[in-house]
Design a protein around this motif. Sequence first.
Motif, PDB file in Angstrom:
ATOM      1  N   MET A 148     -25.824 -24.614  90.994  1.00  0.00           N
ATOM      2  CA  MET A 148     -27.376 -24.245  91.540  1.00  0.00           C
ATOM      3  C   MET A 148     -27.274 -24.072  93.355  1.00  0.00           C
ATOM      4  SD  MET A 148     -29.557 -23.985  89.206  1.00  0.00           S
ATOM      5  CE  MET A 148     -28.352 -23.772  87.835  1.00  0.00           C
ATOM      6  N   SER A 149     -26.490 -24.696  93.827  1.00  0.00           N
ATOM      7  CA  SER A 149     -26.350 -24.580  95.374  1.00  0.00           C
ATOM      8  C   SER A 149     -25.776 -23.226  95.815  1.00  0.00           C
ATOM      9  CB  SER A 149     -25.411 -25.646  96.141  1.00  0.00           C
ATOM     10  OG  SER A 149     -24.165 -25.689  95.315  1.00  0.00           O
ATOM     11  N   GLU A 150     -24.806 -22.687  94.761  1.00  0.00           N
ATOM     12  CA  GLU A 150     -24.437 -21.334  94.988  1.00  0.00           C
ATOM     13  C   GLU A 150     -25.595 -20.424  94.643  1.00  0.00           C
ATOM     14  OE1 GLU A 150     -21.888 -20.037  96.056  1.00  0.00           O
ATOM     15  OE2 GLU A 150     -20.752 -22.154  96.397  1.00  0.00           O
ATOM     16  N   VAL A 151     -26.435 -20.474  93.729  1.00  0.00           N
ATOM     17  CA  VAL A 151     -27.471 -19.585  93.376  1.00  0.00           C
ATOM     18  C   VAL A 151     -28.396 -19.623  94.537  1.00  0.00           C
ATOM     19  CG1 VAL A 151     -29.260 -19.198  91.616  1.00  0.00           C
ATOM     20  CG2 VAL A 151     -27.045 -20.041  90.886  1.00  0.00           C
ATOM     21  N   GLU A 152     -28.718 -20.972  95.286  1.00  0.00           N
ATOM     22  CA  GLU A 152     -29.585 -21.057  96.360  1.00  0.00           C
ATOM     23  C   GLU A 152     -29.266 -20.148  97.333  1.00  0.00           C
ATOM     24  OE1 GLU A 152     -30.506 -25.305  96.319  1.00  0.00           O
ATOM     25  OE2 GLU A 152     -32.521 -24.998  96.953  1.00  0.00           O
ATOM     26  N   SER A 153     -28.012 -20.221  97.568  1.00  0.00           N
ATOM     27  CA  SER A 153     -27.431 -19.621  98.894  1.00  0.00           C
ATOM     28  C   SER A 153     -27.218 -18.114  98.789  1.00  0.00           C
ATOM     29  CB  SER A 153     -26.058 -20.554  99.416  1.00  0.00           C
ATOM     30  OG  SER A 153     -25.055 -19.972  98.381  1.00  0.00           O
ATOM     31  N   LEU A 154     -27.113 -17.765  97.541  1.00  0.00           N
ATOM     32  CA  LEU A 154     -26.834 -16.220  97.723  1.00  0.00           C
ATOM     33  C   LEU A 154     -27.839 -15.499  96.855  1.00  0.00           C
ATOM     34  CD1 LEU A 154     -23.117 -16.183  96.035  1.00  0.00           C
ATOM     35  CD2 LEU A 154     -23.928 -15.130  97.990  1.00  0.00           C
ATOM     36  N   CYS A 155     -28.684 -15.745  96.036  1.00  0.00           N
ATOM     37  CA  CYS A 155     -29.759 -15.096  95.283  1.00  0.00           C
ATOM     38  C   CYS A 155     -31.115 -14.937  95.955  1.00  0.00           C
ATOM     39  CB  CYS A 155     -29.786 -15.602  93.769  1.00  0.00           C
ATOM     40  SG  CYS A 155     -28.162 -15.836  92.982  1.00  0.00           S
ATOM     41  N   THR A 156     -31.577 -14.020  95.863  1.00  0.00           N
ATOM     42  CA  THR A 156     -32.790 -13.553  96.079  1.00  0.00           C
ATOM     43  C   THR A 156     -33.848 -13.457  95.045  1.00  0.00           C
ATOM     44  OG1 THR A 156     -32.687 -11.455  95.797  1.00  0.00           O
ATOM     45  CG2 THR A 156     -32.616 -12.193  98.402  1.00  0.00           C
ATOM     46  N   SER A 157     -33.319 -13.340  93.809  1.00  0.00           N
ATOM     47  CA  SER A 157     -34.084 -13.683  92.704  1.00  0.00           C
ATOM     48  C   SER A 157     -33.301 -14.493  91.758  1.00  0.00           C
ATOM     49  CB  SER A 157     -34.383 -12.179  91.928  1.00  0.00           C
ATOM     50  OG  SER A 157     -35.381 -11.447  92.681  1.00  0.00           O
ATOM     51  N   VAL A 158     -34.462 -15.300  90.928  1.00  0.00           N
ATOM     52  CA  VAL A 158     -33.610 -16.136  90.124  1.00  0.00           C
ATOM     53  C   VAL A 158     -34.329 -16.175  88.570  1.00  0.00           C
ATOM     54  CG1 VAL A 158     -33.409 -18.673  89.531  1.00  0.00           C
ATOM     55  CG2 VAL A 158     -33.273 -17.822  91.766  1.00  0.00           C
ATOM     56  N   ALA A 159     -33.486 -16.224  87.486  1.00  0.00           N
ATOM     57  CA  ALA A 159     -34.022 -16.672  86.123  1.00  0.00           C
ATOM     58  C   ALA A 159     -33.597 -17.648  85.733  1.00  0.00           C
ATOM     59  CB  ALA A 159     -33.665 -15.426  85.302  1.00  0.00           C
ATOM     60  N   ILE A 160     -34.171 -18.575  85.238  1.00  0.00           N
ATOM     61  CA  ILE A 160     -33.677 -19.879  84.625  1.00  0.00           C
ATOM     62  C   ILE A 160     -33.561 -19.545  82.893  1.00  0.00           C
ATOM     63  CG2 ILE A 160     -33.837 -22.402  84.307  1.00  0.00           C
ATOM     64  CD1 ILE A 160     -34.982 -22.483  86.834  1.00  0.00           C
ATOM     65  N   ILE A 161     -32.537 -19.614  82.408  1.00  0.00           N
ATOM     66  CA  ILE A 161     -32.331 -19.251  81.130  1.00  0.00           C
ATOM     67  C   ILE A 161     -31.752 -20.596  80.334  1.00  0.00           C
ATOM     68  CG2 ILE A 161     -31.270 -17.741  79.334  1.00  0.00           C
ATOM     69  CD1 ILE A 161     -31.012 -15.774  81.517  1.00  0.00           C
ATOM     70  N   HIS A 162     -32.463 -20.937  79.291  1.00  0.00           N
ATOM     71  CA  HIS A 162     -32.117 -22.030  78.548  1.00  0.00           C
ATOM     72  C   HIS A 162     -32.248 -21.829  77.003  1.00  0.00           C
ATOM     73  CE1 HIS A 162     -31.333 -26.133  77.418  1.00  0.00           C
ATOM     74  NE2 HIS A 162     -32.304 -26.514  76.868  1.00  0.00           N
ATOM     75  N   LYS A 163     -31.050 -21.942  76.262  1.00  0.00           N
ATOM     76  CA  LYS A 163     -30.815 -21.720  74.874  1.00  0.00           C
ATOM     77  C   LYS A 163     -31.486 -20.124  74.830  1.00  0.00           C
ATOM     78  CE  LYS A 163     -30.280 -26.356  73.097  1.00  0.00           C
ATOM     79  NZ  LYS A 163     -30.851 -27.264  72.505  1.00  0.00           N
ATOM     80  N   GLY A 164     -30.916 -19.196  75.365  1.00  0.00           N
ATOM     81  CA  GLY A 164     -31.602 -17.812  75.137  1.00  0.00           C
ATOM     82  C   GLY A 164     -32.851 -17.724  75.614  1.00  0.00           C
ATOM     83  N   LYS A 165     -33.680 -18.781  75.934  1.00  0.00           N
ATOM     84  CA  LYS A 165     -35.059 -18.133  76.680  1.00  0.00           C
ATOM     85  C   LYS A 165     -35.099 -18.352  78.021  1.00  0.00           C
ATOM     86  CE  LYS A 165     -37.633 -19.571  72.493  1.00  0.00           C
ATOM     87  NZ  LYS A 165     -38.581 -20.498  71.597  1.00  0.00           N
TER      88      LYS A 165
END
Lengths: 275, 282
Positions: A148-165
């Motif tokens: 998550m720290s990588e995502v936080e430091s790099l991404c401008t948009s986020v999608a949280i996907i869990h079990k395909g949803k």
Amino acid sequence: MLGLIRPTSGQVRVNGLDPIAHHVEALRNVAYSPELPNIQTFLTPKELLNLISHELNFSDNATRNDEIKRVLELVGLHEYANTKVGKLSKGMVQRLSVAQALLGKPETLILDEPMIGLDPAGVAHFREVFRDFASKGNGTVLMSSHIMSEVESLCTSVAIIHKGKILFRGPAKEVEQEILNYSLIQLETSPLTAQTLQQLQQIPGVAHIDTSNNPNNTGTITLEIAVNQQDTDIRPQIADLVIKSGAKLYTIKPAENMLERAYLEALKETNEGKP
Amino acid sequence: MTSAEVITTFAKYEIKRAIARKKVLALVAFTILLGTVPYYALSAAGTTLIPNSVYPYIWVVGIFAVGPLFLNFTAILIAAGAMSEEYEQGTAELLLSKPVRRSDYFIGKFLGGYTLFLSILTLNIFLSVASAYTFFGAQNNLYIIPGLFLAQAFASLVFFSLAFMLGELIRRSSLAYIFSSAVFFSSYIISTFMGLIYMLTGKEIYKTIQIYLPTSPANSLPIQYAFPQLPSSLSTLLRFVNTTTTVPTINLSIEILLTYTLVAIAIAAIYFLRADISRKLS
């Protein structure tokens, strides 16, 4: 997305095209770097990139060689250009995986756990490479990661996907408010009186103060103040109050790992508690 | 870049990949042994066993002695791993994530493997002729070599295609080798039994089954092509190797081989074009 696996339901469009039915057209400017890549061990990085450059339709040998040299230097593998992949370390293979994705200057990079196996210097370097790709190259980076720290430091948009949803999708800076309904301010001070804590609690916007991890070994305390108002930055008010109370203020900053907290909270909302 | 150039790239890659797997080197070593040792053994046996009139044609022994078993088995070893090993090692994913047609990859892999097989066949024929020349002097009727090469290449294509198909369907190299070899040896054994039962009972059904088993036309075709162009005196020598032709005509051999080959390639292609390219399997 790469047209390798047929969807069990729903549909995927890349550049407006079905990547299975129109594989070549859809993926013309899309590149992929797999997680823990399985690269042919009998090839050297140069040979692999040469093979892929043929797949990518490079116009001539000079362009091909220049491009191979460019990406090898970009990922720091130029000294190992003629070493068999089987003799490279895990981190080097990961670098090669990114190099082959950058070959031919694609418009979109799809990265699956790109930082796995890299040393801290490599991680820092690749962050810059991906940022440059997005900003200077005007490209899009689609990164899949559990760090998550990588995502936080790099991404401008986020999608949280869990079990395909998809549990959440939106700008990274909105994740905290959308999922957690608060942001956190982290405070390190000398011990505060009950009265000061009460006064902090009364600042408009403060929802909750967490003092559960105190005191620290250094004699200081760490507070996490949950704030439910986004439009006003209340850090100056908090700092003023602490200093006026006679306590020493060491740090005051937005809390880290908010994305991780949001992710865990989103999972809780699926009634699964733990992933 | 044209489709042909992409196919050529994948074909070259497949040759390099197969060579890197070392088994091809072992096959080359066997080819060298089989292309030299039998001639030395025949030479050492002396003239009482081999009439002098046969000497100028003795180069065919090496070809017909190894063709039925070794070359078909070589085809199986090369083809069964062409697709399956890429799935096992997870290397197909990266190559197919690029903007290339799956059909180009498929054709390139098939042609690359088959080219490698043809190289071993060429080596086998070259060594047979060279050894025959070395141990028995000048050789005759060498003009039939190109035709014999094509006949042998076409005959082995059936097991190459069957093994290639099984490699794609099963996606496990060891299982693909086992199943392909099982098909080959079963066909061989059943063919022998069918021939025996036909001899004992005279019932045509057994003969028909024998004819349409894949090993029958694969073994018959090179013999059907070469024997009419070789002297009958060779029969003394060739009775030691399997030269029976169970398929009555050369055309029927070609038709049966073509049918098996096309069906196997079609099944493999349809499956490959429709199936998922999953991540590493083992």
